[in-house]
Design an enzyme around this catalytic site. Structure first.
Site, mmCIF file in Angstrom:
data_model
loop_
_atom_site.group_PDB
_atom_site.id
_atom_site.type_symbol
_atom_site.label_atom_id
_atom_site.label_comp_id
_atom_site.label_asym_id
_atom_site.label_seq_id
_atom_site.Cartn_x
_atom_site.Cartn_y
_atom_site.Cartn_z
ATOM 1 N N ASN A 205 15.132 1.411 24.577
ATOM 2 C CA ASN A 205 14.323 0.568 23.704
ATOM 3 C C ASN A 205 15.153 -0.581 23.134
ATOM 4 O O ASN A 205 14.670 -1.713 23.020
ATOM 5 C CB ASN A 205 13.736 1.391 22.559
ATOM 6 N N HIS A 255 14.086 9.299 22.991
ATOM 7 C CA HIS A 255 13.194 9.995 22.059
ATOM 8 C C HIS A 255 13.890 11.212 21.450
ATOM 9 O O HIS A 255 13.243 12.231 21.180
ATOM 10 C CB HIS A 255 11.873 10.386 22.736
ATOM 11 N N TYR A 264 13.148 5.920 31.407
ATOM 12 C CA TYR A 264 13.836 5.082 30.426
ATOM 13 C C TYR A 264 15.219 4.684 30.954
ATOM 14 O O TYR A 264 15.710 3.590 30.663
ATOM 15 C CB TYR A 264 13.983 5.803 29.089
#
Length: 797
Positions: A205, A255, A264
């Site tokens: 992210n 996460h 990811y």
């Protein structure tokens, strides 16, 4: 209109520091006089498009035609209205539909730029693109809009697509449009999003957010934004010891609790590759020495999970439920191979910023994976963007590159409760769960029935067979209570049981094991999800087999408990012959039978199974029908039916100490399986209890024991819970690997009742040693070792 193709002739996609020759004069306030931002915009355009695509050659000719047809369909269906740009993507309550609207516009803009789509330079498409951008800006994505729903759509998905559109259509946009779009990005993605490395600004992210900030700086001529993006990458590089990021053992977690190398992880690799290439040769080039960790991770973290072009599902989180999506008009399959191809393309992208030696080796690895992917050819993958397809095609056709073979060896990823075992001809992956790692991940209505993925799911593939095992509608059609390798209660669970985003973590610490890099001893203190089930499970990974032990299986749910030996997806019409104890069983659907143990079974086209422990085992042939929509809220509603052959132990209702012992032999013939079953001296089970589980294979010089508490098993005695793997070598040496999977031991004593002449090498954690008629090892504090093995090499007496 502007001549797009004469501009594109000046682009270089490979260098990262390419210049846009003959660039138009900079807009007021948009770029400095030296044209740096224009040059960087040209680099991004080249990266996005993937260089020169041979429009007249396959598979590009067909893909470009498909891109044109898809874009034309979306163009004709576009109907701007309050709350939507397309009637089927109303974003009034769901920002994902807004994000998807930007994705459609970006696809249409690509069709506008690429020759071969039938829409290149089309003035009508240009007008519709500008109309769509203006509508989304005025209606939903603008400064002052209050965010609602999923944060990702506002801070990553939509702004990435919008900024890509700004690059793709830069010559067509007015200064006021660009200023408004940049203001919208600044509103939703302020500099503060990278102010601390926490929350949703970590790992992949964070890389995505840096991509937004960097491209926002390029499009808006804001050098401070570019510098911020570069600097905000710094916390991504170092190894972490908890939460999101890369671990020293090669684990990658997102996460907080979910192994995510496959999805990811691909985002992180690709995102870093794009940013490294964008900044290369500029004042903002990434020079942080920590960036080498990301390059090292290609082979430490990603390569172990790639096999014949696929990436193993155990590290793809909730993405395994995204097989077919209702929002995808092309019905493009998303599976382990498609995810693997994305990782391969990301590796090639990252290679642009790597050293020459790394770049050469990675291209050879990618070429090998592509060549071996017989099940799903990468260049036929409709899910890949054309830029990725171009990179893969270029690597495949490069005659200077010699494809590398699959590696052989064992890798334990203790920080994410995963392991891979690779032998000549096959590979396997083990998924476990602990207080550190979730049983499974659900969220956004995805992966609603992946409950038991971390209950010891044992997946495996052959070099030339079985590579579609988990690709061919496995997840929507498999019995979710019979995932291969797992021990589970048949207690009925609700969709999404345990909670979203990795909330379903068991209260168990002893999960992990030891490996010498070739063989391994792994164990799991299993606690069932939403269940009273507890068990001790161990796996011993050897040359042609995986020895599986279970002990202390207890439950009081009032339901049956099972251990699944295997559950093979036979496809839509498979009738693979099952032989049990030399007798071929019926191939009719609905066949079910129980067999005594000891015994053996062989499934044609896959391999063999040798059962040598207590209890009987059962077999079942069944056809199962399911829909992707049953496990993913936006999945296809089309019914799919697949045939399965299941082998399992029925431990009965509320077992009070059940167990099992069996071997799984990938690729073995029926004769090899029968011979192993008859060779009762080949394997010795040293212990199979709630104190210890261990085996010995003298012909391999192997002894492995998982001690659940202090005790003894065969020649080994441990003063506390630990895992031990011993390998005796023909040269008169032996290697002992010792680990504390629970990360709780401040000291440990291990005895090996075997004459030892000398200790040849030792880890720092070894504080005492005694040799002679037996070996005594004293280890100090192991709590900070993160479950890593402590290796001692000795000379035998």
């Amino acid at each position: 209109m502007t001549d797009v193709w004469s501009r594109r002739a000046f682009l270089s996609a490979a260098g990262g520091g390419a210049l846009l020759l003959g660039a138009p004069a900079a807009r007021a306030g948009a770029a400095p006089a030296d044209g740096t931002h224009d040059a960087m915009r040209a680099v991004w355009l080249g990266l996005f498009l993937g260089g020169d695509v041979p429009a007249g050659a396959e598979p590009f000719r067909s893909r470009l035609a498909d891109l044109g047809a898809l874009s034309a369909g979306w163009r004709s269906a576009m109907a701007p209205a309050p709350g939507s740009l397309w009637p089927d993507l109303g974003y009034g309550a769901d920002p994902e539909m807004m994000m998807q609207s930007y994705y459609r516009l970006r696809t249409m803009a690509e069709a506008y730029l690429r020759p071969g789509t039938g829409l290149a330079g089309d003035p009508g498409l240009r007008s519709d693109l500008l109309t769509g951008l203006d509508h989304l800006h005025a209606d939903v994505y603008h400064a002052g809009q209050v965010r609602y729903g999923n944060w990702y759509c506002w801070q990553i998905g939509a702004p990435q697509a919008l900024l890509d559109l700004c690059v793709l259509l830069y010559e067509e946009l007015s200064a006021s449009q660009l200023a408004g779009f940049c203001a919208a990005v600044d509103h939703f993605v302020p500099d503060s999003v990278v102010g601390s490395y926490s929350g949703t600004s970590t790992g992949a992210n964070r890389v995505d957010l840096c991509r937004v900030l960097a491209l926002r700086g390029v499009v808006g001529g804001d050098s401070a934004k570019i510098a911020l993006a570069r600097d905000a990458l710094t916390p991504v590089f170092p190894y972490v010891t908890a939460g999101d990021g890369l671990y020293r053992d090669g684990s990658f977690v997102q996460h907080t609790w979910v192994p995510y190398t496959g999805t990811y992880g691909a985002v992180l690799l690709g995102g870093l590759g794009m940013l490294f290439a964008l900044l290369k040769g500029t004042a903002w080039q990434v020079t942080d020495p920590g960036a080498q960790i990301a390059f090292d991770a290609v082979e430490r973290a990603w390569a172990p999970f790639l096999f014949n072009g696929l990436v193993m599902d155990g590290v793809s989180g909730r993405a395994v439920s995204r097989g077919l999506m209702v929002a995808d008009p092309r019905q493009v399959q998303q599976d382990d191979h498609a995810r693997g191809h994305a990782v391969l393309a990301a590796i090639l992208l990252l290679a642009q910023g790597a050293s020459p030696s790394e770049r050469a080796r990675w291209r050879a690895l990618v070429k090998g994976w592509m060549a071996r992917d017989y099940y799903s050819r990468p260049l036929a993958d409709a899910s890949l963007p054309l830029s990725s397809l171009a990179r893969l095609a270029e690597a495949e056709s490069d005659t200077s590159v010699t494809a590398l073979p699959e590696p052989v060896g064992h890798r334990l990823f203790a920080s994410m409760d995963r392991a891979t075992h690779r032998r000549p001809g096959w590979a396997a992956s083990l998924s476990m769960a602990s207080k550190r790692i979730a049983h499974y991940e659900t969220g956004n209505g995805e992966n609603l029935r992946g409950w038991h993925t971390g209950s010891g799911m044992l997946s495996w593939w052959g070099a030339t067979y079985g590579n579609g095992q988990y690709s061919d509608a496995f997840w929507p059609t498999v019995d979710p209570y019979r995932l291969p390798g797992t021990t589970v209660s048949r207690k009925v669970l609700a969709d999404g049981a345990g909670g979203d985003w990795g909330a379903s973590r068991p209260d168990a610490a002893w999960v992990g094991g030891t490996t010498d890099g070739e063989f391994a001893s792994l164990g799991q203190h299993l606690r069932g999800l939403g269940s009273t089930l507890t068990a001790r499970k161990s796996w011993f990974f050897l040359d042609d087999t995986i020895v599986c032990l279970g002990a202390g299986i207890r439950c009081s749910d009032g339901t049956v408990v099972e251990t699944v030996v295997d559950n093979r997806n036979l496809g839509a019409a498979g009738t693979h012959a099952l032989t049990v104890g030399g007798v071929v069983q019926p191939a009719a659907l609905g066949w079910s039978a129980a067999f005594p143990s000891p015994g053996w079974a062989h499934l044609a086209g896959f391999g063999g199974y040798v059962m040598s422990g207590p209890g009987s085992f059962r077999g079942l042939r069944e056809a199962r029908t399911g829909r992707w929509s049953e496990i993913n809220r936006v999945g296809s509603t089309t019914a799919l039916t697949r045939r399965y052959l299941s082998l399992w132990y029925d431990h009965g209702t509320d077992p009070a100490g059940a167990g099992y012992v069996h071997q799984m032999m990938p690729g073995a013939t029926a004769a090899q399986t029968a011979a192993r079953a008859a060779a009762t001296g080949w394997l010795s089970v040293l212990a199979n209890s709630e104190t210890a589980q261990g085996v010995s294979v003298p012909s391999l010089g192997f002894t492995g024991v998982n001690f659940w508490q202090a005790g003894s098993a065969g020649p080994l005695e441990a003063g506390g819970p630990c895992s031990v793997t011993v390998r005796e070598r023909p040269d008169g040496t032996a290697t002992l690997c010792v680990a504390d999977p629970a990360r709780a031991l401040t000291s440990l004593t291990l005895l090996w009742n075997r004459p030892v002449a000398a200790v040849l090498s030792r880890p720092q954690s070894l504080v005492s040693q005694d040799t002679g008629t037996r070996l005594r090892l004293g280890f100090g504090d192991l709590t900070t070792a993160a479950g890593a093995g402590q290796q001692v090499v000795v000379r035998l007496g």
